[in-house]
Design a protein around this motif. Structure first.
Motif, PDB file in Angstrom:
ATOM      1  N   ARG A 256     -13.358   6.521  -2.244  1.00  0.00           N
ATOM      2  CA  ARG A 256     -13.832   6.556  -0.857  1.00  0.00           C
ATOM      3  C   ARG A 256     -13.872   5.120  -0.315  1.00  0.00           C
ATOM      4  O   ARG A 256     -14.325   4.197  -0.986  1.00  0.00           O
ATOM      5  CB  ARG A 256     -15.224   7.157  -0.774  1.00  0.00           C
ATOM      6  N   GLY A 257     -13.416   4.987   0.907  1.00  0.00           N
ATOM      7  CA  GLY A 257     -13.335   3.642   1.501  1.00  0.00           C
ATOM      8  C   GLY A 257     -11.907   3.157   1.574  1.00  0.00           C
ATOM      9  O   GLY A 257     -11.582   2.290   2.387  1.00  0.00           O
ATOM     10  N   CYS A 258     -11.033   3.724   0.704  1.00  0.00           N
ATOM     11  CA  CYS A 258      -9.614   3.407   0.802  1.00  0.00           C
ATOM     12  C   CYS A 258      -9.016   4.174   1.996  1.00  0.00           C
ATOM     13  O   CYS A 258      -9.615   5.118   2.499  1.00  0.00           O
ATOM     14  CB  CYS A 258      -8.877   3.804  -0.474  1.00  0.00           C
ATOM     15  N   THR A 259      -7.846   3.733   2.413  1.00  0.00           N
ATOM     16  CA  THR A 259      -7.159   4.385   3.519  1.00  0.00           C
ATOM     17  C   THR A 259      -5.737   4.730   3.097  1.00  0.00           C
ATOM     18  O   THR A 259      -5.058   3.922   2.470  1.00  0.00           O
ATOM     19  CB  THR A 259      -7.113   3.469   4.756  1.00  0.00           C
ATOM     20  N   LEU A 260      -5.333   5.943   3.448  1.00  0.00           N
ATOM     21  CA  LEU A 260      -3.962   6.386   3.209  1.00  0.00           C
ATOM     22  C   LEU A 260      -3.215   6.220   4.529  1.00  0.00           C
ATOM     23  O   LEU A 260      -3.624   6.780   5.547  1.00  0.00           O
ATOM     24  CB  LEU A 260      -3.983   7.858   2.785  1.00  0.00           C
ATOM     25  N   ALA A 261      -2.148   5.422   4.519  1.00  0.00           N
ATOM     26  CA  ALA A 261      -1.471   5.146   5.794  1.00  0.00           C
ATOM     27  C   ALA A 261       0.006   4.875   5.580  1.00  0.00           C
ATOM     28  O   ALA A 261       0.455   4.585   4.462  1.00  0.00           O
ATOM     29  CB  ALA A 261      -2.129   3.954   6.491  1.00  0.00           C
ATOM     30  N   THR A 262       0.745   4.953   6.666  1.00  0.00           N
ATOM     31  CA  THR A 262       2.166   4.596   6.650  1.00  0.00           C
ATOM     32  C   THR A 262       2.305   3.163   6.137  1.00  0.00           C
ATOM     33  O   THR A 262       1.560   2.279   6.562  1.00  0.00           O
ATOM     34  CB  THR A 262       2.748   4.693   8.074  1.00  0.00           C
ATOM     35  N   PRO A 263       3.237   2.900   5.211  1.00  0.00           N
ATOM     36  CA  PRO A 263       3.396   1.536   4.694  1.00  0.00           C
ATOM     37  C   PRO A 263       3.558   0.507   5.803  1.00  0.00           C
ATOM     38  O   PRO A 263       4.204   0.758   6.821  1.00  0.00           O
ATOM     39  CB  PRO A 263       4.661   1.634   3.828  1.00  0.00           C
ATOM     40  N   ASN A 264       2.914  -0.650   5.600  1.00  0.00           N
ATOM     41  CA  ASN A 264       2.992  -1.797   6.527  1.00  0.00           C
ATOM     42  C   ASN A 264       2.439  -1.505   7.924  1.00  0.00           C
ATOM     43  O   ASN A 264       2.854  -2.113   8.905  1.00  0.00           O
ATOM     44  CB  ASN A 264       4.436  -2.296   6.655  1.00  0.00           C
ATOM     45  N   SER A 265       1.495  -0.566   8.018  1.00  0.00           N
ATOM     46  CA  SER A 265       0.955  -0.209   9.338  1.00  0.00           C
ATOM     47  C   SER A 265      -0.449  -0.754   9.582  1.00  0.00           C
ATOM     48  O   SER A 265      -0.929  -0.729  10.709  1.00  0.00           O
ATOM     49  CB  SER A 265       0.943   1.310   9.507  1.00  0.00           C
ATOM     50  N   LEU A 266      -1.144  -1.221   8.530  1.00  0.00           N
ATOM     51  CA  LEU A 266      -2.504  -1.725   8.690  1.00  0.00           C
ATOM     52  C   LEU A 266      -2.557  -3.218   8.408  1.00  0.00           C
ATOM     53  O   LEU A 266      -1.721  -3.765   7.688  1.00  0.00           O
ATOM     54  CB  LEU A 266      -3.463  -0.998   7.734  1.00  0.00           C
TER      55      LEU A 266
END
Length: 628
Positions: A256-266
């Motif tokens: 918890r606290g991690c983020t799942l996102a499109t690569p190189n988007s954050l």
């Protein structure tokens, strides 16, 4: 609206879990401890269908103040909040804290649910209702409907469902952007399937097989399977509660606290500039180096506060501050967050990210404060211009602007074109520069050229390498700006020399005579010229005069050997004629055809190599790419 997440809020034991069971038939207290203690510790999830046929995902958050961290994790992605208030107890501490948190996070849609109506007489409930109306005055909840229910007998539940269905019609659907983001609130492992993460998909969409990145750990993985409301689906879109089965990821690698996102988007950062608001009735202020807890997405991180433009931030005030984080986080611009005190833990305020990756700067820097004010307003045109003027680099590619500002590509492109038309920015190749920074570096370039023309009036201009070295800016950026000025015919380039477009070498009478003299000497000496130092010394000619003729009537082969341009052109003709008959040219062949010595023929051939008229291969030459 296709996807809506309903969240519950309210004080402990005000009936959140029981209400959700009445709405959905799903028990969200799933752990033994929760059932034994009769209270929610972790987040619970359920879903139910509305009369309109739309499906609501439900997040049941714990109300006890000790579990407020878990409550904050659950708030991420919520569209509509059911604020539960026990008809017997009325407004309680966590009722108020939850409302403060939801207000700070910008949630605007609420329904107030008075629970356990069967346990209280109508007259008493009316008193509680009056307290509620007073409590929500001048808040986003002010116009919210108050619905009384008994979750056990389900009295009032139908009325509540109808109101939820009505509210859904007016709630703006989540924007389906290209890039996906899911703040992880739970992780677990299923035997035979591997690691599963859950959360609300707040942006974009995810499909089976998509490559995805776990931030801030920079772990690349792929989506094996997706579930929405306990059913396998091929795709999940923004606004849905989602469970994602990941490939080749251990449970201990994600939390918890991690983020799942499109690569190189954050953007990954240990520091951020933000606009911070403290709630009106807090007893705390925020001063330099105060240690606080920041809740952003599903992440809790410790931070030190650096107020900007003020000594301290007081209750009810809104000011800018830089937050120095103790852990790296992954965020985007305009993400909202909550602030709680370090100890004892109390919610005191919240904020919005204005610059997700700032540099350390002075607290009372007016340029920075103006930039933050403009960015906080959200005017895209002002945000772009301020980003261009405050960035360290002079030239910024469009991709970097899009990535840092987190705005749709088409919107950025539109505003960049508008700013170009307004002459507020300049485009150089694929990069952009603010007009003020462009004028600044242009002024420095002009100053150096002007000084050089005054000091060396008989030179074609300043060597470009020397000019670039004198401008204390990135070399590639300086060169690109010089080339832009040449393209616009503001500067002139002759060989490797840069001058003002109107600059001309003007010779006095003596210099004209000396010019004719050295040209005559070198024309007569052909391919066996005297060393230029001897000519200068013998005839008392200014070396600067000789240099001014290079590229015009003289060719400089090296520091000592200069030849007349007519002699050089004759030599080039002979080489061209040779290549019409043969593919190779040796030094001996060129010496024989030119009638010169090895010393001079070697210097001439090396000059032709440099101009790519010839190309050396082992001990001979072949035709170069510039040889006709």
């Amino acid at each position: 609206m296709a996807n809506i997440i309903v969240g519950t809020a309210g004080h402990i034991d005000h009936g959140k879990t029981t209400l959700i069971k009445a709405l959905s038939g799903i028990e969200t207290d799933t752990t033994t401890e929760e059932k034994e203690r009769g209270m929610s510790i972790n987040l619970g999830f359920a879903y139910f269908d509305l009369p309109s046929g739309k499906r609501c995902g439900v997040v049941d958050v714990p109300g006890h103040e000790k579990f407020i961290k878990n409550m904050l994790a659950g708030v991420s992605g919520i569209n509509l909040v059911l604020l539960l208030i026990d008809s017997r107890e009325g407004i309680m501490p966590q009722t108020k804290e939850h409302v403060d948190i939801l207000t700070l996070l910008g949630i605007k849609d609420y329904i107030i649910v008075m629970t356990k109506k069967d346990l209280v007489e109508k007259e008493y409930r009316e008193m509680i209702k009056e307290d509620i109306i007073e409590f929500i005055k001048d808040t986003p909840l002010e116009k919210s409907k108050i619905i009384e229910v008994d979750s056990i007998s389900k009295e009032g539940i139908d009325t509540l469902i109808k109101e939820i269905d009505s509210k859904v019609k007016d709630i703006k659907e989540k924007e389906i952007k290209e890039k996906a983001r899911l703040n992880i609130d739970r992780t677990f492992q299923i035997k035979g399937f591997g690691t599963v993460v859950t959360g609300t998909l707040t942006e974009g969409k995810l499909k089976i097989g998509d490559e995805i990145e776990i931030y801030p750990k920079n772990i690349k993985t792929k989506i094996r399977n997706i579930q929405v409301h306990s059913k396998d689906v091929k795709e999940a879109t923004a606004g849905q509660r989602t469970a994602i089965n990941l490939t080749n990821v251990k449970k201990e690698d994600v939390e918890r606290g991690c983020t799942l996102a499109t690569p190189n988007s954050l953007i990954q950062t240990y520091m951020l500039d933000a606009e911070i608001m403290l709630i009106k009735d807090t007893k705390y202020t925020l001063e330099l180096w105060d240690r606080v807890r920041i809740y952003i997405g599903t992440k809790e991180v410790m931070a030190r506060v650096v107020p900007l433009g003020v000594e301290k931030i007081k209750k009810g005030e809104k000011h800018f501050a830089q937050l120095r984080l103790e852990e790296e986080i992954s965020i985007k611009n305009y993400d909202k967050f909550i602030i709680r005190t370090y100890s004892p833990m109390e919610t005191i305020g919240g904020g919005v990210v204005v610059d997700p990756a700032p540099k350390k700067h002075k607290r009372y820097n007016e340029t920075i404060l103006t930039k933050l004010k403009n960015q906080a307003k959200g005017s895209l045109k002002e945000i772009i211009t301020n980003f261009l003027i405050t960035e360290t680099n002079y030239l910024l590619p469009k991709e970097k602007i899009i990535k840092n500002l987190e705005v749709a590509k088409c919107e950025i492109e539109k505003e960049l074109e508008n700013l170009k038309k307004e002459n507020k920015i300049i485009q150089i190749n694929e990069n952009y520069i603010h007009i003020k920074k462009y004028q600044d570096i242009k002024e420095k370039i002009y100053s150096e050229i002007s000084y050089y023309h005054q000091k060396y009036r008989l030179r074609l201009g300043i060597p470009i390498v020397e000019l670039i070295s004198k401008i204390k800016v990135n070399k590639k950026e300086t060169q690109a700006i010089i080339e832009k000025l040449i393209e616009q015919k503001e500067l002139r380039k002759q060989g490797n020399f840069i001058s003002f477009k109107e600059f001309k070498i003007v010779y006095d009478n003596k210099e004209l005579k000396d010019k004719e003299k050295i040209e005559k000497i070198l024309l007569q000496s052909g391919l066996k010229p005297q060393p230029v130092s001897q000519i200068i010394e013998k005839n008392k000619i200014n070396k600067e005069l000789v240099e001014s003729l290079v590229g015009n009537t003289l060719i400089k082969l090296n520091d000592e050997i200069y030849i007349h341009i007519n002699i050089y052109q004759d030599a080039v003709k002979k080489v061209k004629e040779h290549f019409k008959k043969e593919e190779k040219l040796t030094l001996a062949q060129f010496r024989d055809m030119s009638g010169s010595s090895r010393k001079y023929t070697m210097a001439i051939l090396e000059y032709m190599d440099k101009k790519e008229l010839t190309k050396r291969v082992e001990n001979y030459r072949i035709k170069g790419k510039n040889m006709e």
